[in-house]
Structure formats: C-alpha cells, structure tokens
Design an enzyme around this catalytic site. Structure first.
Site: not given
Length: 548
Positions: A510, A418
């Site tokens: 998330y 990420y």
C-alpha cells in the site's frame, strides 16, 4: 403491491393502468437476470412424491391456488381528475389532463372506479407507514398513457415482491411471476431438521414464497442433494466452532436440532444466496474477460453494503478527465517501428509474450484510440482489462476480504488495474484521517510528476478494492498512459512480480508509489506524527509493522 390487490378486491375504483416496463436505469437489478444460488435450482416439488398429483398441489401449509390467477395491474399514483390532489414527491410541471378514451376491450379489463383517497392514505403491506409510490425492480411505474410519465425507485426487494404476488395470487411478468410458475414450489434452502417415528424431516423454505409457507418435508421427497450436503456441512461447521475446532457429530438419539444450530444454518443459507447475487452483479458490470467469483467459508459476513463496482476512474465534482489522445501512431508493427512509447521518450513496455520488461518507475505508454494499429497490437495490454479469473474471498487471518487467483499467473504479467474515485489531495487528506480512525486504507496518490490528485477506492472501485496489503507483495505498481496523456492523472496497473500459483492470494504494498519507491510515511516513526497507525497483519518476514 398487496395494497393494489386489496383495492381491486374491494371493488373500489382506482383507474387501472397497463404495466409498462422501462429499461433499467443503471444500478437497479434487471428482471430475469438476477443472481441465483446454483444449488437452489435443485428443486424438490410435491410432484416428486408418488402419492401426490403433479403441478396443482403444493407443500403442506402453502396457500391454495386460485382457479384463475389474477393478472397484476399497477394502479395510477394519482387519479385522472381531482382538484384537491397534491403533487407527487419530486413531480414538477402542470397537472396531467384526463387520459384519452380507451376502447371497449380495454375498458372491460379495468378495475371499477372508486372514490379518490388523498395521498398518501394507502398503507404499505410491508410496514405501518404510508405506502410509497413503488415500481417493479426494472426501474419504475408509468401512469396512464396520456399522462406525463414519472418513475419512483422501488424500495422493496425482488424476493419480497414475488412473495407478495404469490400470497395474493397475482401474476406479474416484470418480476417473473406468470400463470405457469405461480404455483411452482422449488426448494430455496433447508432451515431445520427433526426425526419423527424414525422418519427424517427437513423444514423447507420455498423459493419465492414467504416464510409463513415453510413446511416440513420427508427426506424421501427432497431431490436436492447439493442443498442437503450444504445443510450437513453448515451444521458440522457450527458444531466445530462451538467445540473449538473439535469436529463432532450429532448422536443418534438427538431427534431435533438445537435452535442455535438451526438459526446459524438459516443465516448461512441466506448469506450464500446474497453472495451469489453479488457475484452475478459484479460479472454483469465488469467489462473484462476474466470472471469474478465470491466465497466466504469463514464467517457470516455478506456483501459490502456501500460499494459500487466501476471499470474506470470516476472523477469527483470539479475534476475533468480528458480521455481523448491528441496523437497516435501509424505503425504496421509496433515492435519495430517508432511507436507511442518512442514519441514519449521511453521504451516499449512489453515483450512478445505480453510480459513487462521495463523496471519499476518507468511509465507505460500504450497505443490509444488515435493509433492506426488494431486491437491485436502487442502494445495494448492494460486497456484490455483483467484476463484472469479471480475470487474475492473472506480471509481467516482477520484481514477481511481478499483476492486470490484461480489460475496460474506468469511473472511480469498484467493482473488488474486500480480504479476508484479521483479526488484532490486536499480532499484525500480529509478522508485519510477518517479512514485511519476506521483502520482502513483505500487512498492511492497519483504522484508520477505532481501530487494534485488521489484515487479513493473506498466506495467506488473494482476487484482491486479487495486486494490486501503485504510488505512482501506479489504485485508491482506501474503508471500507465493511454488516451489520457495528462501526467497528473496516470492509470495505475498492477503486474505480477513472480509466478503466482492458482489459489494464492494477490497482494501489493500500500505504500508503494508508481515510481517503485516506498512512501516515507511507512518508515517514519517520529512521535511528531500524531496520527492513528494501522497495524499490518501480512505476516511477512520483512513486515514493517504498520500500513501507514
């Protein structure tokens, strides 16, 4: 470009400068390597018709070819000598001197000089405004050799430049228009359909030619089965949507398509070409083994307009990332010797099958640039990047873009990293309020030891930008340290929690921290928290109801 050709035809003497192509500076597309629709290579030229001569004849309505194609030369953005000439936008320094004399051979190829017209009276062929100094897609134009060079980014697409070249019968190698292909006709996509006297016709958009040259061609002349199949599929998809999922077909007595159907087919064809170009751009920018594919069979959404692909963290102004390790191992076999993880006081993260064996929340310390072990070291996994081919696809459940794997992924395997823009927590709080109002979530707190920095993947990111949330995800977050050993700035790696089959969507939570815990924001429903909540659409049995 068209203005340049017009000046030349009128015999008005701007001084011609030879075309020089500087190397592409960064994100501008590279000539000759731009994206193409693979189906668009199925050409249907007039030479396919037995009754037509080869090469020299084009489709009906197309402009006739000039006997001698005129090579395109870029005109100087400012004349060699004019006391009243104002400086070009962004140009600094002394006004250039008169170019050095050139040989007789080069002078013979010049366009005759004409009285100088002050900037910016030349008009742009693309609109009513003044002509902006432009350059080929490769990055810029250069003035005469003796004058200081200055470049202006092009505001016109490559396709538009090619169409202008062919319309004016100009050749320009930098954008792929040569004498050999100036009059080539290749089907880009099909726009419409009709039946005349029991003969089927398709309206053809020719690749590199303006829409004004579209022509109706009989089916027997078209040698592009893939484009014909796409046309048929798009037509029936539209009819199915109109009839609320009931697949229907046109009746035999319908001799032409309704305008709404033809309009949808054209939009779908343009979208397919745009997505193919975006796919090619993503694969040019990536630095890992796995390929990236793009797919949208749901709606007419095209590539995101404000997203830039990066491979590593992009620090915001004022933030410094020190990507240089201070020490490294001298192992000959990192499995059995005291390697980097042992120096950091943790266990080696991987087994011999390159699968992670440590529990969530435990940091990963990989071998770095100072280590004496080679690239095949078993403790170099995340730094090699994604090894799997992934597809960015449009979801059908209202979650926008998503990511699915095209190959089987074993459990506990590294999938992707990420990445995004590294910003301060204060800036993240400000951006977070804006993102909450828009219903989007791209902020990832780097809170391994402190909470000073956040990764924002809204504008800058990689494939992980498109990975959707799930309250029951198949990816797990781990903190990774390689060359940068600052515990405030760990790298974020996503590993599979189970076996993921080909075609399955990739998701992560998330609200999951690098420690493996769930953020308290996701479970705190106190009315004192006055913030916009984003509804979760993951559909999991354990869904918490909100993303934030």
């Amino acid at each position: 470009m068209a203005a340049a050709g017009a000046e030349a035809r009128r015999g008005e003497g701007w001084r011609a400068a030879p075309l020089t192509v500087p190397r592409s500076p960064g994100k501008l597309p590279r000539p000759g390597k731009r994206g193409r629709d693979p189906q668009a290579r199925q050409s249907a030229t007039r030479r396919d018709a037995a009754s037509c001569p080869a090469d020299t004849s084009g489709p009906r309505g197309a402009p006739r070819a000039s006997p001698v194609p005129r090579p395109l030369t870029l005109l100087e953005a400012r004349p060699a000598r004019s006391p009243q000439f104002p400086p070009a936008p962004g140009f600094r320094g002394a006004r250039p001197s008169r170019p050095a004399p050139r040989s007789a051979a080069s002078r013979s190829a010049e366009i005759p000089r004409a009285p100088w017209t002050p900037w910016p009276s030349p008009r742009c062929p693309l609109g009513p405004g003044p002509l902006r100094a432009w350059s080929p897609p490769c990055g810029g134009i250069r003035a005469a050799a003796a004058a200081p060079a200055w470049c202006v980014p092009c505001l016109v697409s490559l396709d538009t430049l090619q169409e202008l070249c062919r319309k004016e019968k100009l050749t320009c190698k930098s954008i792929g228009i040569t004498k050999r292909n100036l009059n080539n006709y290749e089907v880009e996509y099909l726009c419409d359909y009709k039946v005349v006297k029991d003969m089927e016709y398709y309206l053809v958009k020719w690749k590199g030619w303006p829409d004004s040259t579209n022509t109706w061609e009989p089916l027997q002349n078209l040698k592009c089965p893939l484009l014909l199949q796409q046309f048929s599929n798009d037509k029936h998809n539209y009819l199915s949507q109109v009839k609320k999922g009931k697949a229907i077909s046109l009746k035999d007595h319908n001799k032409a398509l309704k305008p709404a159907i033809a309009e949808y087919i054209v939009k779908k064809a343009k979208q397919r070409i745009a997505l193919q170009r975006w796919q090619d751009e993503l694969n040019r920018r990536k630095n890992h083994k796995g390929m990236i594919f793009v797919e949208n069979t749901v709606d007419l959404e095209g590539p995101p307009s404000d997203f830039y692909y990066i491979n590593e963290y992009k620090p915001a102004p004022g933030i410094s990332l020190v990507n240089e390790a201070t020490f490294g191992c001298s192992c000959t076999d990192c499995f059995f010797e005291k390697c980097c993880p042992a120096e950091a006081g943790v266990l080696l993260a991987y087994n011999k099958n390159q699968q992670i064996k440590i529990p969530p929340g435990t940091p990963i310390y990989e071998c770095n640039s100072r280590c004496q072990c080679g690239p095949d070291c078993p403790n170099r996994i995340v730094q090699k990047g994604t090894q799997y081919s992934l597809c960015i696809f449009r979801t059908s459940n209202g979650c926008g873009w998503g990511v699915k794997t095209l190959v089987k992924i074993k459990r506990m395997s590294f999938v992707m990293e990420y990445v995004g823009e590294v910003i301060t927590s204060e800036e993240a709080e400000r951006r977070g309020q804006l993102y909450d109002n828009k219903g989007i979530t791209y902020l990832f707190d780097l809170d391994y030891e402190s909470d000073e920095f956040t990764v924002d993947a809204a504008r800058y990111g990689n494939v992980s930008h498109f990975v959707n949330h799930s309250c029951d995800p198949n990816l797990q977050v781990f903190n990774v340290f390689i060359d940068n050993l600052d515990t405030r700035l760990p790298r974020i790696a996503l590993f599979s929690t189970r076996t993921i089959n080909a075609g399955e969507e990739l998701t992560f939570d998330y609200q999951m921290k690098g420690s493996g815990d769930i953020s308290s924001d996701s479970v705190d429903h106190s009315p004192a928290k006055k913030r916009v909540r984003t509804v979760c659409k993951c559909g999991a049995v354990t869904c918490r109801g909100y993303l934030n």
